[in-house]
Design a protein around this motif. Structure first.
Motif, mmCIF file in Angstrom:
data_model
loop_
_atom_site.group_PDB
_atom_site.id
_atom_site.type_symbol
_atom_site.label_atom_id
_atom_site.label_comp_id
_atom_site.label_asym_id
_atom_site.label_seq_id
_atom_site.Cartn_x
_atom_site.Cartn_y
_atom_site.Cartn_z
ATOM 1 N N TYR A 567 65.941 -7.024 7.495
ATOM 2 C CA TYR A 567 67.062 -7.139 8.433
ATOM 3 C C TYR A 567 66.609 -6.615 9.789
ATOM 4 N N GLN A 568 66.900 -7.337 10.827
ATOM 5 C CA GLN A 568 66.541 -6.896 12.178
ATOM 6 C C GLN A 568 67.827 -6.531 12.917
ATOM 7 N N PRO A 569 67.904 -5.295 13.405
ATOM 8 C CA PRO A 569 69.132 -4.854 14.086
ATOM 9 C C PRO A 569 69.427 -5.651 15.349
ATOM 10 N N VAL A 581 73.079 -7.244 12.274
ATOM 11 C CA VAL A 581 71.695 -7.418 11.829
ATOM 12 C C VAL A 581 71.460 -8.908 11.578
ATOM 13 N N GLU A 582 70.159 -9.292 11.682
ATOM 14 C CA GLU A 582 69.831 -10.676 11.292
ATOM 15 C C GLU A 582 69.012 -10.623 10.016
ATOM 16 N N ALA A 583 69.461 -11.359 9.011
ATOM 17 C CA ALA A 583 68.738 -11.387 7.732
ATOM 18 C C ALA A 583 67.545 -12.318 7.867
ATOM 19 N N VAL A 640 72.889 -14.916 9.447
ATOM 20 C CA VAL A 640 72.066 -15.609 8.439
ATOM 21 C C VAL A 640 71.620 -16.948 9.024
ATOM 22 N N ASN A 641 70.317 -17.234 8.866
ATOM 23 C CA ASN A 641 69.805 -18.521 9.388
ATOM 24 C C ASN A 641 70.157 -19.681 8.453
ATOM 25 N N VAL A 642 70.620 -20.762 9.062
ATOM 26 C CA VAL A 642 70.926 -21.973 8.278
ATOM 27 C C VAL A 642 69.961 -23.069 8.754
ATOM 28 N N SER A 643 69.232 -23.644 7.796
ATOM 29 C CA SER A 643 68.210 -24.639 8.192
ATOM 30 C C SER A 643 68.824 -26.032 8.394
ATOM 31 N N VAL A 644 67.977 -26.917 8.939
ATOM 32 C CA VAL A 644 68.428 -28.297 9.195
ATOM 33 C C VAL A 644 68.981 -28.926 7.930
ATOM 34 N N ARG A 645 68.187 -28.785 6.875
ATOM 35 C CA ARG A 645 68.566 -29.452 5.640
ATOM 36 C C ARG A 645 69.843 -28.879 5.061
ATOM 37 N N GLN A 646 69.982 -27.543 5.176
ATOM 38 C CA GLN A 646 71.228 -26.929 4.674
ATOM 39 C C GLN A 646 72.432 -27.494 5.424
ATOM 40 N N LEU A 647 72.251 -27.623 6.747
ATOM 41 C CA LEU A 647 73.361 -28.110 7.567
ATOM 42 C C LEU A 647 73.735 -29.540 7.174
ATOM 43 N N ILE A 722 75.413 -17.889 21.856
ATOM 44 C CA ILE A 722 74.127 -18.534 22.148
ATOM 45 C C ILE A 722 73.053 -17.465 22.042
ATOM 46 N N LYS A 723 71.951 -17.812 21.326
ATOM 47 C CA LYS A 723 70.842 -16.862 21.258
ATOM 48 C C LYS A 723 69.707 -17.393 22.131
ATOM 49 N N ILE A 724 69.382 -16.574 23.179
ATOM 50 C CA ILE A 724 68.324 -17.014 24.097
ATOM 51 C C ILE A 724 66.986 -16.888 23.366
ATOM 52 N N ASP A 725 66.250 -17.989 23.338
ATOM 53 C CA ASP A 725 65.015 -18.015 22.555
ATOM 54 C C ASP A 725 63.974 -17.029 23.099
ATOM 55 N N ARG A 726 63.206 -16.526 22.118
ATOM 56 C CA ARG A 726 62.184 -15.545 22.438
ATOM 57 C C ARG A 726 61.168 -16.072 23.449
ATOM 58 N N SER A 727 60.908 -17.378 23.410
ATOM 59 C CA SER A 727 59.887 -17.953 24.296
ATOM 60 C C SER A 727 60.257 -17.767 25.771
ATOM 61 N N GLY A 760 63.823 -11.276 20.769
ATOM 62 C CA GLY A 760 62.402 -11.115 21.081
ATOM 63 C C GLY A 760 62.138 -10.163 22.216
ATOM 64 N N ILE A 761 63.052 -9.166 22.461
ATOM 65 C CA ILE A 761 62.822 -8.209 23.548
ATOM 66 C C ILE A 761 61.775 -7.190 23.080
ATOM 67 N N GLU A 762 60.707 -7.130 23.842
ATOM 68 C CA GLU A 762 59.622 -6.236 23.440
ATOM 69 C C GLU A 762 59.381 -5.138 24.471
ATOM 70 N N ARG A 785 61.661 -3.769 14.368
ATOM 71 C CA ARG A 785 61.184 -4.964 13.658
ATOM 72 C C ARG A 785 62.144 -5.249 12.521
ATOM 73 N N PRO A 786 62.121 -6.420 11.957
ATOM 74 C CA PRO A 786 62.917 -6.658 10.748
ATOM 75 C C PRO A 786 62.416 -5.721 9.646
ATOM 76 N N GLN A 787 63.350 -5.092 8.912
ATOM 77 C CA GLN A 787 62.955 -4.081 7.927
ATOM 78 C C GLN A 787 63.737 -4.250 6.635
HETATM 79 N N1 LIG Z 1 66.430 -21.059 7.382
HETATM 80 C C1 LIG Z 1 65.971 -19.867 7.395
HETATM 81 N N2 LIG Z 1 65.052 -19.530 8.316
HETATM 82 C C2 LIG Z 1 64.575 -18.288 8.294
HETATM 83 C C3 LIG Z 1 64.981 -17.367 7.367
HETATM 84 N N3 LIG Z 1 64.302 -16.220 7.608
HETATM 85 C C4 LIG Z 1 63.527 -16.456 8.653
HETATM 86 N N4 LIG Z 1 63.677 -17.692 9.071
HETATM 87 C C5 LIG Z 1 63.064 -18.364 10.200
HETATM 88 O O1 LIG Z 1 61.694 -18.275 10.148
HETATM 89 C C6 LIG Z 1 61.163 -18.167 11.466
HETATM 90 C C7 LIG Z 1 60.217 -16.992 11.567
HETATM 91 O O2 LIG Z 1 60.915 -15.832 11.199
HETATM 92 P P1 LIG Z 1 60.259 -14.473 11.197
HETATM 93 O O3 LIG Z 1 58.831 -14.550 10.971
HETATM 94 O O4 LIG Z 1 61.133 -13.659 10.316
HETATM 95 O O5 LIG Z 1 60.410 -14.023 12.665
HETATM 96 C C8 LIG Z 1 61.640 -13.516 13.108
HETATM 97 C C9 LIG Z 1 61.438 -12.180 13.749
HETATM 98 O O6 LIG Z 1 60.544 -11.380 13.026
HETATM 99 C C10 LIG Z 1 60.878 -12.538 15.096
HETATM 100 N N5 LIG Z 1 61.105 -11.499 16.072
HETATM 101 C C11 LIG Z 1 62.202 -10.759 16.297
HETATM 102 N N6 LIG Z 1 62.035 -9.936 17.342
HETATM 103 C C12 LIG Z 1 60.753 -10.175 17.829
HETATM 104 C C13 LIG Z 1 59.982 -9.676 18.859
HETATM 105 O O7 LIG Z 1 60.412 -8.827 19.650
HETATM 106 N N7 LIG Z 1 58.729 -10.193 19.029
HETATM 107 C C14 LIG Z 1 58.232 -11.150 18.194
HETATM 108 N N8 LIG Z 1 56.958 -11.585 18.393
HETATM 109 N N9 LIG Z 1 58.954 -11.607 17.174
HETATM 110 C C15 LIG Z 1 60.184 -11.175 17.004
HETATM 111 O O8 LIG Z 1 61.635 -13.671 15.465
HETATM 112 C C16 LIG Z 1 62.077 -14.366 14.305
HETATM 113 C C17 LIG Z 1 63.549 -14.482 14.312
HETATM 114 O O9 LIG Z 1 63.799 -15.635 14.982
HETATM 115 P P2 LIG Z 1 65.210 -16.288 14.960
HETATM 116 O O10 LIG Z 1 65.525 -16.708 13.582
HETATM 117 O O11 LIG Z 1 65.034 -17.480 15.880
HETATM 118 O O12 LIG Z 1 66.172 -15.279 15.462
HETATM 119 C C18 LIG Z 1 62.329 -18.023 12.405
HETATM 120 O O13 LIG Z 1 62.587 -19.193 13.028
HETATM 121 C C19 LIG Z 1 63.434 -17.698 11.484
HETATM 122 O O14 LIG Z 1 64.676 -18.187 11.940
HETATM 123 C C20 LIG Z 1 65.948 -17.728 6.422
HETATM 124 O O15 LIG Z 1 66.387 -16.949 5.562
HETATM 125 N N10 LIG Z 1 66.411 -18.982 6.461
#
Ligand SMILES: Nc1nc2c(ncn2[C@@H]2O[C@H](COP(=O)(O)O[C@H]3[C@@H](O)[C@H](n4cnc5c(=O)[nH]c(N)nc54)O[C@@H]3COP(=O)(O)O)[C@@H](O)[C@H]2O)c(=O)[nH]1
Length: 805
Positions: A567-569, A581-583, A640-647, A722-727, A760-762, A785-787
């Protein structure tokens, strides 16, 4: 010449005296015979003009009997010369119709006078006979039937061909006028009967029933002759059935000639026009007078068939030719025509005419072109379709094989087209496809071939040899063209594409393999984040193997509980509080060790295992959220992440409802993260989001900014966050582009009244930038980090990120 007389006399002295008398009178005595039999036998050789016959001839035939035979068989006139004149002898003599009867003794001048009269009468009779014979032969030659009707007695006489013409039935032979009229067609009969009865002259052509029941035609001419107290009607009949039929055929042919839609030209043997029909003028604009005497090759035919065309035509046994030619109208415009040329010969086989008929087949050709176009083109975009692809690609490959040159096949698939269709409607989708098709076409050379396979899939064949860099440049140009903003009624949106390239012969030597390779490459481009170009490479096949191995491993992991969640806070940037948290799924492979989700999630997606895995994650995450609540922690947002296929699953909504019901977690504590690309690529995704929203859960768009980010689409979706992408966060705050995009996304969310999470804030700099821009929530390695769940215990207690206290 002296008349030739045969003497038949049994008394020798009398016979000699008679002979001398005849010769004295200037006749030629050709024979002297004592018996009737002898005389009959010599008639053919002696050929007398007259026979002087004694009646009493001794034993054997007497003179009257011999005269009967001579009259009947040889038609030679007889003059009896006898001493008897009693009644009995006279009546016997009468039967043989003698030309004279001289009683002995007679004087020479009596003999001479009798003979001369007899010969003169015979001469007159012969002339009548000849005249009759002539008439009979003439009637025969003209196939005439002659008839005579006596109205007083109703006696009907006929001659010539009448019976042959009318069929000669027994009733007719009775010789009555009515029987004759019976042969005439019932509708014409009254008129003929009336004419015969009333008029002096009858002249008509009438129908008659022929013996076989068919209808024939006769010409009937008659005239009434009144002589003294006697009236008779004499007429001729002629069978004109054949002539009438010919006339009828001519009349019909003339109607056809005048009214047919085909142009007709009749020429003489020297190909000079002698007749045309109205259709010819209509089709060509030439008046008949304009072209009389001209050769059609000099004004009608756009190209000469060949100089030898007509002579060759004459040589052909049928004297017939047909085929397609190009004709010219009077104004010079050409038109395709189907032409028949036919040589006409007379009964002696002499060439009399050529008949040229032709029809304008422009409409047929146009229809054919249209059908061909429809068969080989896509109706919506006007590009080639699958049939054209099959035909053209095969041709290009054959050509390339011979010239040993490469051919590239580009497989183009639009990213997120389904969402446009679902959200803005099919009409908008159609406009988008048409626009993209136009742009693809506009980016190609004339020799390149653009195809729409169907849906949002396109193929481009690049047949001329180029370098790989050139193919890549062209594909990039296509991507750029597709990406340009599209105006759809009131909406402006941009759509990207993924392009896979395969090149002949390296990536396939036949069309199917090449297409498959290009399709695989396109898939690879999609997998690697869309809006990009990928060349086919053999390691794509290797990756397929690896995917299979991973699939097996995942199945095993599901069975052996090798999957677990970290889980990532998620921290509130306003006060540093833990808000959720994000699972995130983790898989520990016995041999490979920790496998990153970025590698195994796509495999799970492709294999369908994501259904079971996703359900497991959802249940597990909800249970954990509730477990923390039950442990005394205030409710947190569980993402919780929902994938394309799940949707795409029809039962996703039911599953979520069931897990919520089963675990007892409040729906508002659950946030489903759905990627922008998933929303774009799934049909009915808008409806699915609505149903999920109706359960009360929160919906967030993950990786926002990596898809087409259309404001117009977004505003139609029931999205909370909206979640702003890490990129984008990665380059903050220094990268101008990332900063601009981030600011645009923030403005968009604020406009649409949606919450924002930056992921993705580092670094603290990134944090500061985002805080200043007013982003509410954030997650990233800077915070944690996710823990595993246990590792989060202290944070859960304080619920406060230390650095922001
Ligand atoms: N459908 C599902 N998709 C899932 C599930 N669990 C994960 N995922 C998807 O996999 C992709 C990669 O995930 P992961 O390796 O867990 O990476 C996540 C974080 O660890 C990473 N993260 C978070 N903070 C930072 C950071 O500061 N720096 C950095 N380099 N990485 C970081 O980002 C990923 C989380 O991304 P997002 O989901 O877009 O919020 C990823 O796409 C997952 O979604 C699942 O159960 N189901």
């Amino acid at each position: 010449m002296n008349p030739r007389i045969m003497i038949v006399e049994d008394e020798r002295i009398v016979a000699l005296d008679l002979k001398h008398s005849l010769e004295f009178l200037g006749y030629q005595a050709v024979g002297v015979h004592a018996s009737g039999e002898d005389a009959i036998a010599h008639i053919p050789t002696q050929q007398p003009d007259l026979v002087l016959m004694d009646i009493n001839l001794g034993p054997g035939m007497d003179g009257t009997e011999a005269a009967l035979v001579i009259n009947a068989e040889h038609k030679v006139p007889i003059v009896f010369l006898t001493a008897y004149a009693e009644e009995k002898t006279l009546s016997r003599a009468e039967r043989s119709m003698p030309y004279g009867y001289l009683l002995k003794p007679y004087e020479l001048r009596e003999l001479d006078a009798t003979l001369r009269m007899a010969l003169a009468r015979r001469q007159a009779e012969l002339e009548v006979e000849h005249a009759e014979e002539r008439l009979r032969l003439a009637m025969d030659a003209a196939a005439l039937g002659v008839w005579e009707w006596d109205p007083q007695s109703d006696d009907f006489q006929w001659q010539g061909h009448l019976e042959g013409i009318l069929g000669g039935r027994p009733r007719f032979l009775r010789g009555e006028q009515d029987a004759f009229l019976d042969f005439i067609h019932e509708e014409d009969r009254p008129a003929v009967a009336a004419q015969l009865a009333e008029n002096d002259v009858v002249s008509s052509t009438v129908r008659m029933r022929q013996p076989d029941g068919s209808l024939g035609w006769i010409e009937l001419y008659a005239k009434r002759y009144a002589e003294h107290d006697r009236t008779r009607v004499i007429g001729v009949v002629r069978d004109v059935t054949e002539r009438h039929r010919n006339e009828e055929r001519l009349r019909q042919a003339n109607v056809v000639f005048q009214t047919t839609g085909e142009g007709v030209l009749i020429t003489d043997p020297q190909h000079r026009v002698i007749a045309t029909n109205p259709a010819f003028s209509l089709l060509t604009g030439y008046a008949a007078e304009d072209i009389y005497g001209f050769d059609p090759d000099n004004f009608l035919h756009a190209r000469r068939h060949s100089d030898h065309f007509y002579p060759r035509l004459l040589e052909t046994r049928q004297g017939y030719w047909h085929g397609e030619v190009t004709c010219l109208r009077r104004d010079g415009t050409p038109f395709p025509a189907w032409e028949h040329v036919c040589a006409v010969r007379d009964e002696r086989g002499e060439l009399r005419n050529f008949i040229i008929t032709f029809s304008d087949i422009s409409e047929i050709r146009q229809a054919e072109e249209q059908i061909n176009h429809l068969a080989y083109h896509d109706a919506l975009t006007g590009l080639g379709n699958r049939h054209q692809l099959a035909a053209r690609l095969d041709t290009e490959l054959e050509r390339a094989q011979l010239s040993r040159q490469p051919v590239a096949v580009m497989f183009i698939d639009l990213d997120g087209f389904k969402l446009v269709n679902d959200t803005l409607g099919h009409a908008a989708g159609d406009i988008l496809l048409q626009t993209v098709a136009r742009r693809i076409k506009g980016s190609l050379r004339r020799t390149d071939i653009a195809i729409r396979l169907g849906g949002d899939e396109f193929v481009v064949i690049v047949p001329d040899a180029r370098r790989l860099e050139d193919y890549a440049a062209l594909a990039e140009k296509l991507l750029e063209a597709v990406r340009e903003v599209i105006e759809l009624r009131d909406e402006r949106l941009s759509i990207s594409a993924s392009i896979g390239i395969a090149v002949f012969p390296d990536n396939g030597t036949d069309s199917q393999t090449l297409l498959k390779s290009a399709d695989n490459a396109m898939y690879d481009a999609k997998m690697r984040g869309r809006n990009r170009v990928a060349f086919y490479s053999p390691d794509m096949a290797e990756r397929a193997h690896e995917r299979m191995a991973m699939e097996q491993g995942l199945m095993q992991a599901l069975k052996t509980d090798a999957l677990h969640l970290h889980y990532q806070p998620v921290i509130s940037l306003a006060d540093g509080k833990l808000v959720g948290v994000e699972a995130l799924l983790r898989w520990h492979h016995p041999e490979l060790g920790q496998v990153p989700p970025a590698r195994f999630i796509p495999v799970a997606e492709e294999s369908g295992l994501i259904d079971r895995i996703g359900a497991w994650v959802l249940r597990q995450a909800c249970r954990q959220a509730l477990a923390w609540q039950q442990a005394g922690h205030p409710p947190l947002r569980m993402a919780v992440n929902v994938s394309v296929r799940q949707l795409a699953q029809d039962h996703l909504v039911e599953n979520v409802a069931a897990v919520l019901a089963e675990t007892g977690l409040a729906p508002e504590c659950l946030e489903l993260e759905i990627t922008e690309t998933a929303i774009q690529s799934i049909e009915h995704s808008r409806e699915r989001l609505r149903q999920l929203k109706a359960l009360g859960v929160m919906l967030a768009i993950d990786d926002f900014g990596t898809g087409f980010s259309s404001l117009s689409l977004l505003k139609h979706l029931p999205i909370d966050r909206i979640k702003i992408d890490r990129s984008f966060v990665m380059g903050l705050p220094d990268d101008g582009n990332d900063a601009a995009i981030t600011q645009a996304i923030i403005a968009l969310a604020q406009n649409l009244k949606m919450a924002l999470t930056a992921e993705g804030i580092e670094s603290p700099e990134q944090l500061t930038f985002l805080q200043r821009q007013g982003v509410e929530d954030a997650q990233g390695y800077l915070f944690s980090r996710p823990q595993p769940p246990q590792a989060l215990e202290s944070l859960l207690h304080t619920r406060q990120w230390q650095s922001m206290q």
